[in-house]
Scaffold this motif. Structure first.
Motif, PDB file in Angstrom:
ATOM      1  N   GLY A  71      -4.723 -38.506  -4.082  1.00  0.00           N
ATOM      2  CA  GLY A  71      -4.329 -39.759  -3.440  1.00  0.00           C
ATOM      3  C   GLY A  71      -3.451 -40.660  -4.291  1.00  0.00           C
ATOM      4  N   LYS A  72      -3.053 -40.170  -5.453  1.00  0.00           N
ATOM      5  CA  LYS A  72      -2.213 -41.014  -6.313  1.00  0.00           C
ATOM      6  C   LYS A  72      -0.751 -40.926  -5.913  1.00  0.00           C
ATOM      7  CE  LYS A  72      -4.926 -41.539 -10.473  1.00  0.00           C
ATOM      8  NZ  LYS A  72      -5.720 -42.642  -9.959  1.00  0.00           N
ATOM      9  N   LYS A  73      -0.039 -42.028  -6.137  1.00  0.00           N
ATOM     10  CA  LYS A  73       1.402 -42.046  -5.882  1.00  0.00           C
ATOM     11  C   LYS A  73       2.122 -41.851  -7.215  1.00  0.00           C
ATOM     12  CE  LYS A  73       1.548 -44.070  -1.510  1.00  0.00           C
ATOM     13  NZ  LYS A  73       0.084 -44.307  -1.356  1.00  0.00           N
ATOM     14  N   ILE A  74       2.945 -40.792  -7.257  1.00  0.00           N
ATOM     15  CA  ILE A  74       3.500 -40.352  -8.540  1.00  0.00           C
ATOM     16  C   ILE A  74       4.991 -40.655  -8.655  1.00  0.00           C
ATOM     17  CG2 ILE A  74       3.695 -38.388 -10.118  1.00  0.00           C
ATOM     18  CD1 ILE A  74       0.861 -38.836  -9.217  1.00  0.00           C
ATOM     19  N   GLY A  75       5.377 -41.179  -9.793  1.00  0.00           N
ATOM     20  CA  GLY A  75       6.778 -41.308 -10.141  1.00  0.00           C
ATOM     21  C   GLY A  75       7.062 -40.443 -11.357  1.00  0.00           C
ATOM     22  N   ILE A  76       8.222 -39.821 -11.390  1.00  0.00           N
ATOM     23  CA  ILE A  76       8.578 -38.960 -12.526  1.00  0.00           C
ATOM     24  C   ILE A  76       9.968 -39.349 -13.029  1.00  0.00           C
ATOM     25  CG2 ILE A  76       9.073 -36.584 -13.259  1.00  0.00           C
ATOM     26  CD1 ILE A  76       7.153 -35.686 -10.936  1.00  0.00           C
ATOM     27  N   ILE A  77      10.088 -39.519 -14.329  1.00  0.00           N
ATOM     28  CA  ILE A  77      11.393 -39.773 -14.940  1.00  0.00           C
ATOM     29  C   ILE A  77      11.646 -38.623 -15.904  1.00  0.00           C
ATOM     30  CG2 ILE A  77      12.767 -41.342 -16.359  1.00  0.00           C
ATOM     31  CD1 ILE A  77      10.720 -43.567 -15.551  1.00  0.00           C
ATOM     32  N   ALA A  78      12.678 -37.843 -15.649  1.00  0.00           N
ATOM     33  CA  ALA A  78      12.940 -36.657 -16.465  1.00  0.00           C
ATOM     34  C   ALA A  78      14.215 -36.872 -17.272  1.00  0.00           C
ATOM     35  CB  ALA A  78      13.062 -35.418 -15.588  1.00  0.00           C
ATOM     36  N   ILE A  79      14.067 -36.956 -18.580  1.00  0.00           N
ATOM     37  CA  ILE A  79      15.215 -37.245 -19.437  1.00  0.00           C
ATOM     38  C   ILE A  79      15.758 -35.953 -20.050  1.00  0.00           C
ATOM     39  CG2 ILE A  79      15.996 -38.520 -21.463  1.00  0.00           C
ATOM     40  CD1 ILE A  79      13.473 -40.372 -20.884  1.00  0.00           C
ATOM     41  N   ASP A  80      17.053 -35.772 -19.947  1.00  0.00           N
ATOM     42  CA  ASP A  80      17.712 -34.614 -20.554  1.00  0.00           C
ATOM     43  C   ASP A  80      18.806 -35.095 -21.503  1.00  0.00           C
ATOM     44  OD1 ASP A  80      16.587 -32.134 -19.806  1.00  0.00           O
ATOM     45  OD2 ASP A  80      17.350 -32.375 -17.774  1.00  0.00           O
ATOM     46  N   PRO A  81      19.193 -34.250 -22.453  1.00  0.00           N
ATOM     47  CA  PRO A  81      20.198 -34.696 -23.425  1.00  0.00           C
ATOM     48  C   PRO A  81      21.590 -34.845 -22.809  1.00  0.00           C
ATOM     49  CG  PRO A  81      19.507 -32.436 -23.877  1.00  0.00           C
ATOM     50  CD  PRO A  81      18.636 -32.930 -22.775  1.00  0.00           C
ATOM     51  N   THR A  82      22.362 -35.751 -23.393  1.00  0.00           N
ATOM     52  CA  THR A  82      23.763 -35.921 -23.049  1.00  0.00           C
ATOM     53  C   THR A  82      24.588 -35.130 -24.045  1.00  0.00           C
ATOM     54  OG1 THR A  82      23.555 -38.100 -22.018  1.00  0.00           O
ATOM     55  CG2 THR A  82      25.642 -37.628 -23.111  1.00  0.00           C
ATOM     56  N   SER A  83      25.604 -34.427 -23.558  1.00  0.00           N
ATOM     57  CA  SER A  83      26.472 -33.681 -24.454  1.00  0.00           C
ATOM     58  C   SER A  83      27.273 -34.652 -25.312  1.00  0.00           C
ATOM     59  CB  SER A  83      27.409 -32.795 -23.632  1.00  0.00           C
ATOM     60  OG  SER A  83      28.645 -32.654 -24.294  1.00  0.00           O
ATOM     61  N   ILE A  84      27.225 -34.459 -26.615  1.00  0.00           N
ATOM     62  CA  ILE A  84      27.931 -35.379 -27.505  1.00  0.00           C
ATOM     63  C   ILE A  84      29.431 -35.203 -27.337  1.00  0.00           C
ATOM     64  CG2 ILE A  84      28.288 -36.055 -29.919  1.00  0.00           C
ATOM     65  CD1 ILE A  84      25.496 -34.868 -30.468  1.00  0.00           C
ATOM     66  N   LYS A  85      29.831 -33.968 -27.013  1.00  0.00           N
ATOM     67  CA  LYS A  85      31.248 -33.673 -26.913  1.00  0.00           C
ATOM     68  C   LYS A  85      31.876 -34.285 -25.668  1.00  0.00           C
ATOM     69  CE  LYS A  85      33.278 -29.460 -27.370  1.00  0.00           C
ATOM     70  NZ  LYS A  85      33.053 -27.985 -27.386  1.00  0.00           N
TER      71      LYS A  85
END
Ligand SMILES: Nc1nc2c(ncn2[C@@H]2O[C@H](COP(=O)(O)OP(=O)(O)OP(=O)(O)O)[C@@H](O)[C@H]2O)c(=O)[nH]1
Ligand SMILES: [Mg+2]
Lengths: 311, 135
Positions: A71-85
């Motif tokens: 019964g929980k309401k879930i939020g997800i934040i998924a962080i991925d790397p940014t290409s330096i180039k």
């Protein structure tokens, strides 16, 4: 504000828009956050970190499915790397969240790490406010798994899960970087691979139990098959209870917020100072002297700081 | 330093039964290398899932990669649902196995750009960038 009202009513598009505005550092976005703020502060914020490919997204997927059933309401934040180039990013965590993605009420937002002034914490904090406004009561942050970012993420979370795999031997770096210390719960995922039990023992031996009154559990899991997920859910519940019992007035949060506030302040002052001073001749002159090796760096910094902020 | 500028955000989505995503991944990688933030959906997404992802991720563009020959009904369904939901700020692209005779029909459906297999990646990148500027 119209946007705020929509978010509080559960409108996902408005929430998504506001997160983008914070990512872009827009004034109107910050104003909207201020209006949302009274509606925040109640969700359990969980961070999950660990080496690339260790199974973080898969674990989140299974956690979100079970928690939704509860019964929980879930939020997800998924962080991925940014290409330096290129400054671009390939955000692929959703691919491993197929189950969670199908559930109504689960909101998943991918975020490129970028090189945020103030660090990733600044954009993440904004997204947390927004997801809480949207009515989420459990928010899980998947982090990129390296160094400074992890320490910052842990300062916006109530509970941090660190994921290892049986071949973590390659992850000595992670241990050095303090990854074990920030874990409130440790998961040895892919325990279908050989060496899981030994890995669990070995990692447990690195935990400094004396320094904490919270007993960091080391949980064996096979996220792909959903094994060990119940134990992680129990551990999350226990940790939240522990926090409440030991911090009746939310002291641990106060400490983290204070740290964040100074982190953000430091960056904001830097940005403002640079905007004002970077092109002025007094500062340029000092930079020139450094470049021409006429003065040492320490003297230069002392002079420049004295000009920008006199005693 | 300050890096909180607006980026081009694009969803590369694989609708329906199509199990081939090599092409989609190559495009995703190329767009990333061109400085865009690319969300890859993974295989076998339903139209309503694709729209949900596009909403939650607040993307500027939705790129459909379709190799099955069903590009017209799939695209039509997506365009209809977008309209239904009142989403007007996301431009749709279609790529994959697209015979040239189908291009006018796709344009009629409101698709912003069509990239049949073999389109040079640079062309796709330039096209998206030019559309982003106008937005
Ligand atoms: N053998 C085995 N493989 C697993 C298990 N759990 C997840 N995997 C696989 O491990 C791979 C990586 O899983 P992810 O969940 O994407 O890992 P991640 O830590 O989120 O990866 P990044 O976000 O890329 O850092 C996938 O192919 C999963 O299917 C497990 O319990 N056992
Ligand atoms: Mg992941």
């Amino acid at each position: 504000m119209e946007l705020i009202k929509k978010i509080l009513d559960g409108n996902e598009a408005s929430a998504a828009r506001l997160i983008s505005m914070i990512e872009e550092g827009r004034e109107e976005g910050y104003r909207a956050i201020a209006a949302l703020f009274p509606h925040t502060g109640k969700a359990h914020i969980v961070g999950i970190t660990g080496a690339p490919g260790s199974g973080k997204s898969t674990i989140i997927d299974k956690l979100a499915i079970k928690f939704s059933e509860m019964g929980k309401k879930i939020g997800i934040i998924a962080i991925d790397p940014t290409s330096i180039k290129s400054n671009g990013a390939l955000l692929g965590d959703r691919v491993r969240m197929r189950g969670a993605e199908r559930i109504e009420g689960v909101f998943i937002r991918s975020m490129a790490h970028r090189g945020y002034p103030g660090g990733i914490a600044k954009a993440t904090m904004g997204a947390l406010y927004v997801l809480e406004g949207l009515g989420k009561d459990l928010i899980i942050i998947e982090s990129v798994g390296v160094g400074q970012t992890e320490l910052q993420i842990s300062s916006v979370c109530d509970t941090v899960i660190t994921v290892f795999t049986p071949d973590y031997g390659d992850d000595v770096q992670l241990m050095k970087a303090g990854i074990i210390e920030i874990g409130d719960i440790i998961v040895i995922n892919k325990s279908d691979m050989p060496g899981a039990e030994e890995a669990a023992k070995d990692i447990a031996s690195h935990i400094n139990y004396e320094k904490k009154d919270w007993q960091v559990p080391v949980i064996l899991a096979q996220a792909q098959r959903g094994e060990g997920i119940d134990r992680i859910i129990d551990a999350l519940g226990s940790h939240l209870e522990y926090l409440k019992k030991n911090n009746p007035k939310g002291e641990y949060r106060a400490q983290k917020l204070r740290k964040l506030m100074f982190l953000f302040l430091k960056e904001e002052l830097w940005v403002r100072a640079m905007k004002k001073w970077i092109d002025r001749n007094e500062i340029k002159g000092i930079v020139d002297m450094v470049e021409n090796r006429e003065i040492d760096i320490y003297s230069a910094v002392s002079q420049a700081a004295g000009i920008i902020l006199p005693d | 330093m300050a890096d909180d500028k607006k980026r081009i955000k694009i969803l590369i989505a694989k609708p329906g039964l199509d199990g081939h995503d090599r092409g989609a991944k190559v495009v995703a990688q190329a767009l990333k290398e061109a400085g865009m933030e690319v969300i890859y959906s993974g295989l076998h997404k339903r139209i309503d899932q694709i729209i949900n992802i596009a909403i939650q991720e607040d993307v500027d563009f939705i790129g459909l990669s379709i190799m099955t020959g069903a590009h017209i009904p799939i695209t039509q369904k997506l365009m209809n649902k977008l309209k239904e939901k009142g989403i007007t700020d996301k431009m749709v692209f279609v790529g994959g196995v697209i015979p040239s005779m189908d291009i006018p029909k796709l344009k009629e459906l409101g698709v912003g750009g069509i990239f049949p297999g073999g389109t040079p990646l640079q062309e796709t990148i330039e096209f998206i960038k030019s559309k982003a500027q106008k937005a």
